[in-house]
Design a protein around this motif. Sequence first.
Motif, mmCIF file in Angstrom:
data_model
loop_
_atom_site.group_PDB
_atom_site.id
_atom_site.type_symbol
_atom_site.label_atom_id
_atom_site.label_comp_id
_atom_site.label_asym_id
_atom_site.label_seq_id
_atom_site.Cartn_x
_atom_site.Cartn_y
_atom_site.Cartn_z
ATOM 1 N N LEU A 160 -9.881 -27.478 -1.823
ATOM 2 C CA LEU A 160 -9.312 -26.197 -2.247
ATOM 3 C C LEU A 160 -10.208 -25.474 -3.244
ATOM 4 C CD1 LEU A 160 -5.625 -27.395 -2.687
ATOM 5 C CD2 LEU A 160 -6.750 -26.524 -0.645
ATOM 6 N N GLY A 185 -3.917 -33.260 4.453
ATOM 7 C CA GLY A 185 -3.218 -32.516 5.497
ATOM 8 C C GLY A 185 -3.331 -33.203 6.841
ATOM 9 N N TYR A 229 -11.129 -20.376 0.097
ATOM 10 C CA TYR A 229 -10.253 -20.190 1.239
ATOM 11 C C TYR A 229 -10.881 -19.228 2.249
ATOM 12 C CZ TYR A 229 -6.541 -22.250 -1.632
ATOM 13 O OH TYR A 229 -5.790 -23.092 -2.405
ATOM 14 N N GLN A 273 -6.768 -35.092 7.460
ATOM 15 C CA GLN A 273 -7.871 -34.306 6.946
ATOM 16 C C GLN A 273 -7.605 -33.972 5.485
ATOM 17 O OE1 GLN A 273 -7.695 -30.894 9.594
ATOM 18 N NE2 GLN A 273 -6.686 -29.644 8.033
ATOM 19 N N THR A 303 -13.577 -25.587 3.499
ATOM 20 C CA THR A 303 -14.171 -26.879 3.828
ATOM 21 C C THR A 303 -13.064 -27.868 4.155
ATOM 22 O OG1 THR A 303 -15.998 -26.457 2.292
ATOM 23 C CG2 THR A 303 -15.685 -28.727 3.040
ATOM 24 N N VAL A 304 -13.169 -28.485 5.321
ATOM 25 C CA VAL A 304 -12.189 -29.488 5.763
ATOM 26 C C VAL A 304 -12.937 -30.779 6.064
ATOM 27 C CG1 VAL A 304 -10.477 -30.095 7.510
ATOM 28 C CG2 VAL A 304 -10.659 -27.732 6.714
ATOM 29 N N VAL A 355 -2.439 -22.995 1.893
ATOM 30 C CA VAL A 355 -2.892 -23.229 3.260
ATOM 31 C C VAL A 355 -1.707 -23.082 4.215
ATOM 32 C CG1 VAL A 355 -3.847 -24.941 4.838
ATOM 33 C CG2 VAL A 355 -4.744 -24.743 2.517
ATOM 34 N N GLU A 371 -6.725 -20.794 5.661
ATOM 35 C CA GLU A 371 -7.290 -22.128 5.838
ATOM 36 C C GLU A 371 -8.301 -22.365 4.728
ATOM 37 O OE1 GLU A 371 -9.015 -22.414 9.687
ATOM 38 O OE2 GLU A 371 -7.094 -22.260 10.766
ATOM 39 N N THR A 372 -8.629 -23.622 4.503
ATOM 40 C CA THR A 372 -9.636 -23.922 3.491
ATOM 41 C C THR A 372 -11.024 -23.729 4.073
ATOM 42 O OG1 THR A 372 -9.539 -26.262 4.103
ATOM 43 C CG2 THR A 372 -8.196 -25.555 2.242
ATOM 44 N N ASN A 428 -8.224 -31.032 2.752
ATOM 45 C CA ASN A 428 -8.577 -29.633 2.541
ATOM 46 C C ASN A 428 -9.114 -29.487 1.116
ATOM 47 O OD1 ASN A 428 -7.480 -28.909 5.103
ATOM 48 N ND2 ASN A 428 -5.451 -28.995 4.205
#
Length: 416
Positions: A265, A243, A268, A261, A72-73, A329, A69-70, A263
């Motif tokens: 990048l 995403g 991660y 959302q 920061t979302v 991701v 997952e990233t 992501n």
Amino acid sequence: MDMEIKRRNPLLRKYGIAVAAAIILAAGVAWAISASRVSTGTASKDNIIIAEATAGEFNDFIRLTGKVETGTVVQVSALETGIVEKKWVEEGEMVHAGDIILTLHNPHLRQQILDSESQLAEKQNMLRDTEIAMEKERLQVKQDMLAARVELNRKKRLAEQQRTLYDENLTSREEYLKAREDYELARENFDLLQNRLRQDSLYRGVQLAMMRESLHNMQENFALVRSRADNLNIRATHSGQLGSLTAELGQSIASGQQVGQINILDRYKLAVSVDEHYIDRVSPGLHGTARRGDHEFGVSVKKVYPEVSDGRFRADMVIDGDGPDNLRVGQTYPVDLTLSDPSEAVMVPRGQFFQSTGGKWIYVVEPDGRSARRREIRTGRQNPRNYEITEGLMAGERVIVSSYANFDEADKIIIK
């Protein structure tokens, strides 16, 4: 001196052998009865797995599955209510800050904008008409003052002439008094117009200020309504990968509803799900290793979530140093998380026997390999390869580690 030898009891000699035989027979029967109480099962060599208990370095770790997952979302939400009219980008595409993601249609908001625009135009026209009317009135008062000033000067000259003539007895007192009264009247009339012009100027200033403030407020309200129209374009607030875009054409979107959302990048993390059995042992700072193919990279626990759901809890792990170049991701990586430092221990390989015994007992194979007996043991830690045995086994002993489902917890297993 000769001693007399007494003869033994003839009965003891006669029945001694019989008594001894009876005792031996009773012991045999007792042993048979005792042996009959030991439950026995059978197993084929081909259907069981035998492993050897070993002593060595026990690595205390658990194997998890980490999902990329990233770090920061950013949530993408609608600022206005509307129906999806157009999708500019699709899920998974890269976006930049300010890019339009969705366009909504809201007829009610369009009507509000038209009404506000009409009200603003009406207010502007009203202000303009008021300013024109006030300017006309101001000019009229100034014109009246000019006429009053001329009349005042004339009355003043006439009054001065009458006074001179009156002083020389060339005119009557009545004419002198009339001329003076006409002058006083003209002077008071001029002062009145002058005061009116001053008051009208103050009144006009206050009234125009209030109207201009009202117009300014209406202009700001109109700008706000127009900005709401722009809010029908849902834009990306940050640059990154789009995403979870769930909106479809024709779908009704409410104000504040999340539609996707972004992501970011730039960093991660690996999200892992851990059995609640380890909730007291997993804490931030623990290190591990993630693998994909032949590539390995270090990870460490960054955050542990306190909620437990369906017997598991969640933790976030960050990548130590440089990770793989092809991280995406949603990818999954096997992770070995180290819980404590290695230590010396007696171990047996993991097997299905643990599901039947809970690690409380195990079948130990006899040296001749023809049978195995049940023995109480105590297990400690475990990892994906081995169970730690703290009591009941010695290194070198062989045990059955396959399933005990068909043994019915027998005390002895005959291996054929």
